[in-house]
Design a protein around this motif. Structure first.
Motif, PDB file in Angstrom:
ATOM      1  N   ASN A  12      34.365  45.251  39.253  1.00 22.97           N
ATOM      2  CA  ASN A  12      35.273  44.240  38.626  1.00 22.97           C
ATOM      3  C   ASN A  12      36.567  44.610  38.791  1.00 22.97           C
ATOM      4  O   ASN A  12      37.707  44.042  39.035  1.00 22.97           O
ATOM      5  N   SER A  13      36.947  45.863  38.386  1.00 22.45           N
ATOM      6  CA  SER A  13      38.216  46.447  38.247  1.00 22.45           C
ATOM      7  C   SER A  13      38.881  46.557  39.735  1.00 22.45           C
ATOM      8  O   SER A  13      40.117  46.399  39.654  1.00 22.45           O
ATOM      9  N   LEU A  14      37.958  46.931  40.393  1.00 24.47           N
ATOM     10  CA  LEU A  14      38.488  47.223  41.754  1.00 24.47           C
ATOM     11  C   LEU A  14      39.027  45.843  42.314  1.00 24.47           C
ATOM     12  O   LEU A  14      40.121  45.633  43.006  1.00 24.47           O
ATOM     13  N   ILE A  15      37.920  44.781  42.100  1.00 26.71           N
ATOM     14  CA  ILE A  15      38.289  43.338  42.738  1.00 26.71           C
ATOM     15  C   ILE A  15      39.835  43.011  42.120  1.00 26.71           C
ATOM     16  O   ILE A  15      40.566  42.521  42.737  1.00 26.71           O
ATOM     17  N   ASP A  16      39.681  43.114  40.847  1.00 24.74           N
ATOM     18  CA  ASP A  16      41.127  42.661  40.023  1.00 24.74           C
ATOM     19  C   ASP A  16      42.284  43.345  40.673  1.00 24.74           C
ATOM     20  O   ASP A  16      43.308  42.675  40.746  1.00 24.74           O
ATOM     21  N   ALA A  17      42.212  44.720  40.688  1.00 18.09           N
ATOM     22  CA  ALA A  17      43.407  45.517  41.413  1.00 18.09           C
ATOM     23  C   ALA A  17      43.912  44.855  42.666  1.00 18.09           C
ATOM     24  O   ALA A  17      45.047  44.654  42.972  1.00 18.09           O
ATOM     25  N   LEU A  21      47.178  42.483  43.943  1.00 14.70           N
ATOM     26  CA  LEU A  21      48.291  42.568  44.970  1.00 14.70           C
ATOM     27  C   LEU A  21      48.456  41.381  45.894  1.00 14.70           C
ATOM     28  O   LEU A  21      49.372  41.133  46.754  1.00 14.70           O
ATOM     29  N   ARG A  22      47.628  40.524  46.106  1.00 12.90           N
ATOM     30  CA  ARG A  22      47.489  39.332  47.064  1.00 12.90           C
ATOM     31  C   ARG A  22      48.544  38.311  46.596  1.00 12.90           C
ATOM     32  O   ARG A  22      48.716  37.917  45.491  1.00 12.90           O
ATOM     33  N   ARG A  23      48.854  37.681  47.682  1.00 11.55           N
ATOM     34  CA  ARG A  23      50.007  36.624  47.351  1.00 11.55           C
ATOM     35  C   ARG A  23      49.509  35.570  46.520  1.00 11.55           C
ATOM     36  O   ARG A  23      50.326  35.208  45.590  1.00 11.55           O
ATOM     37  N   GLU A  24      48.236  35.186  46.596  1.00  9.08           N
ATOM     38  CA  GLU A  24      47.869  34.158  45.772  1.00  9.08           C
ATOM     39  C   GLU A  24      47.986  34.374  44.186  1.00  9.08           C
ATOM     40  O   GLU A  24      48.112  33.399  43.528  1.00  9.08           O
ATOM     41  N   TYR A  25      47.772  35.704  43.859  1.00 14.45           N
ATOM     42  CA  TYR A  25      47.649  35.925  42.670  1.00 14.45           C
ATOM     43  C   TYR A  25      48.643  36.743  41.922  1.00 14.45           C
ATOM     44  O   TYR A  25      48.960  37.117  40.643  1.00 14.45           O
ATOM     45  N   ARG A  26      49.791  37.003  42.967  1.00 12.87           N
ATOM     46  CA  ARG A  26      50.885  37.817  42.387  1.00 12.87           C
ATOM     47  C   ARG A  26      51.594  37.289  41.212  1.00 12.87           C
ATOM     48  O   ARG A  26      52.282  37.866  40.550  1.00 12.87           O
TER      49      ARG A  26
END
Ligand SMILES: O=c1[nH]cnc2c1ncn2[C@@H]1O[C@H](CO)[C@@H](O)[C@H]1O
Length: 530
Positions: A12-17, A21-26
């Motif tokens: 989960n923490s890797l996916i969150d990290a 960084l992806r534009r959708e979530y930045r």
């Protein structure tokens, strides 16, 4: 079991990290709760339509899928709710469109038919089997040369003889479909159809053969002053109708003159700019009258020349561009070289002239940024791909296409650091066969590595992709991550990386935010839980 739960926590923490960084979530923190709600609604509709609309077989489209080949899937796209909703989205600016390929060909034909003096001729006899490759030539003739010949399809037609467009249409042979067949034939010569893109000309090199003839044919109608005037007007009107509020249109200035209403080749570049400005002001007025003044910020021109010019010829155009910039500083936004990068001259071929152009601007205290096409290719290390190095070294403000950019780590970093936006044209790339469908397009790579991107339509008249809704649609359905916020980010980038002056840009961004909130509200009210 402790190990497994530990694993899940790490996962989960890797996916969150990664997602962060992806534009959708930045910019997750700055999204309103309304936008999050609208985003969820859009994702649900997309998921539902993927399982319903996109899995049904259609008689002529056996295996549809979201993001499929545009020309084949267009009729399905138009049935979707996602399309209906996105057509109402404010799109920001249109930064990459070739003006002579922006107005519906049907409309262009109507304009031509209304214009007395327009004639057509053929260089080979017309038959049922050569309709799609028998290219007509158009010309406006002076009144004393008007032709009395009635038909271009009759066996008695003598090749190269001019026939008035109206007669050619009225007397078009029934065997070739009469008037309807005439329109279909002409429209076919100025557009690309699915069997051409995905069959006859199914590679980048081959499709450019067809694409080139499209321009060769339509240019002769476009470069007629009275048609040009109405063409520009329709361009603005149709873009505004799709939620575009500002445009930077590439105009190909390679022909030095266009025809006037008198049938003489006598209309210089300066007049082209005057027409563009006059029509722009008329449209501004028209919008104000409708109390929609904010929906149209305005338009500018990117001076473009086909990259087949000799270096000496290019010098003439660069000086012409400087002259026009001095007279119309607010209209000339930048300079570009157009045409197939894989076939014609690379930027490095013109390095000396382009560097000198920068010196000339200093001498004249002008600023005409380069806004180069570069990397519109699948090649890796080819001349077209290497145009990216020259575009960046020459200080390009944005990159047109940049399709091969994501493979160049250093150049991606340069774009991110220097704020060089990429004008990505998804549907154009697919029809010109750089990618076979949208899920294979490198756009998410660029976006997620932090490169600013403006979505653009390139040649909507040729592709039948008017406005920007189709391009936004293809991007939205091609990824599970891309949501409403990415679409908003693309639209904001288009304004942010335009050549608008600071105050104009702020106004455009302010107007955009207001329209964006209204759009989000519309989604929630119309499609939210009732
Ligand atoms: O995608 C493109 N890449 C490069 N050049 C283009 C593209 N679309 C159109 N043109 C070029 O622009 C001129 C018309 O304004 C034509 O020369 C055409 O080849």
């Amino acid at each position: 079991m402790a190990a497994l739960s530990e694993y899940h926590a790490q996962r989960n923490s890797l996916i969150d990290a990664d997602l962060s960084l992806r534009r959708e979530y930045r910019n997750l923190h700055s999204r309103s709760s309304k936008e999050l709600e609208a985003d969820k609604i859009m994702r649900d509709i997309r998921a539902l339509e993927a399982k319903t609309v996109w899995t049904a077989d259609y008689p002529s489209i056996p295996h549809p899928f979201p993001g499929m080949e545009f020309l084949t899937g267009k009729s399905i796209i138009m049935k979707t709710k996602v399309f209906e909703i996105l057509s109402k989205m404010p799109k920001g600016a249109l930064l990459h469109a070739h003006l002579d390929a922006t107005v519906d060909i049907d409309f262009l034909l109507q304009l031509a038919l209304k214009q007395p003096g327009i004639h057509i001729r053929l260089h080979k006899p017309l038959s049922k089997s050569n309709l799609s490759t028998n290219l007509p030539e158009f010309r406006i003739l002076p009144q004393e040369q008007y032709s009395q010949v009635k038909s271009i399809s009759d066996p008695t037609y003598s090749l190269q003889t001019w026939v008035s467009l109206v007669n050619a249409r009225n007397f078009f042979s029934q065997e070739l479909g009469g008037m309807e067949g005439f329109d279909k034939w002409l429209i076919g010569t100025m557009t690309i159809n699915p069997s051409e893109a995905y069959g006859t000309y199914n590679t980048l090199a081959k499709i450019w053969d067809k694409f080139g003839t499209v321009f060769q044919t339509s240019t002769n109608l476009f470069h007629i002053e009275p048609i040009f005037v109405e063409y520009v007007r329709q361009f603005f009107r149709s873009m505004i109708a799709d939620g575009i509020s500002y445009v930077e249109a590439r105009i190909n200035f390679t022909p030095k003159l266009m025809y006037g209403a008198d049938g003489q080749l006598n209309v210089p570049h300066r007049t082209w700019l005057q027409i563009f400005e006059r029509v722009m002001n008329e449209i501004r007025e028209e919008m104000k009258q409708q109390s929609r003044g904010d929906d149209f910020i305005g338009a500018r021109i990117i001076y473009s020349v086909v990259r087949s010019a000799t270096p000496e010829e290019l010098v003439w155009y660069l000086e012409d561009c400087i002259t026009l910039k001095k007279e119309y500083p607010h209209l000339v936004a930048g300079f570009d070289l157009v045409g197939p990068e894989n076939v014609l001259n690379p930027l490095i071929y013109y390095a000396e002239q382009l560097l000198r152009f920068q010196e000339r601007q200093k001498e004249e205290s002008l600023d005409i940024p380069f806004i180069f096409h570069a990397g519109e290719t699948t090649g890796d290390g080819t001349e077209a791909d290497s145009n990216l190095y020259d575009a960046i070294l020459l200080g390009t403000k944005r990159i047109g296409h940049g399709y091969s950019l994501h493979r160049h780590p250093k150049l991606v970093e340069e774009c991110r650091q220097k704020g060089i936006a990429v004008e990505v044209c998804p549907i154009s790339n697919e029809i010109l066969r750089l990618t076979s469908s949208m899920p294979m397009h490198p756009l998410p790579a660029l976006l997620n590595y932090g490169v600013p991107v403006a979505l653009c339509s390139d040649d909507p008249a040729v592709f039948g992709s008017m406005g920007l809704t189709y391009d936004f649609f293809q991007v939205f359905v091609a990824s599970e991550i891309t949501g409403l916020s990415t679409l908003g980010a693309l639209a904001r980038d288009s304004i942010e990386f335009s050549t608008l002056e600071k105050a104009e840009k702020e106004r455009a961004l302010g107007v955009f935010e207001r329209r964006w909130s209204e759009f989000v509200e519309y989604i929630v009210v119309e499609y939210g839980a009732k």
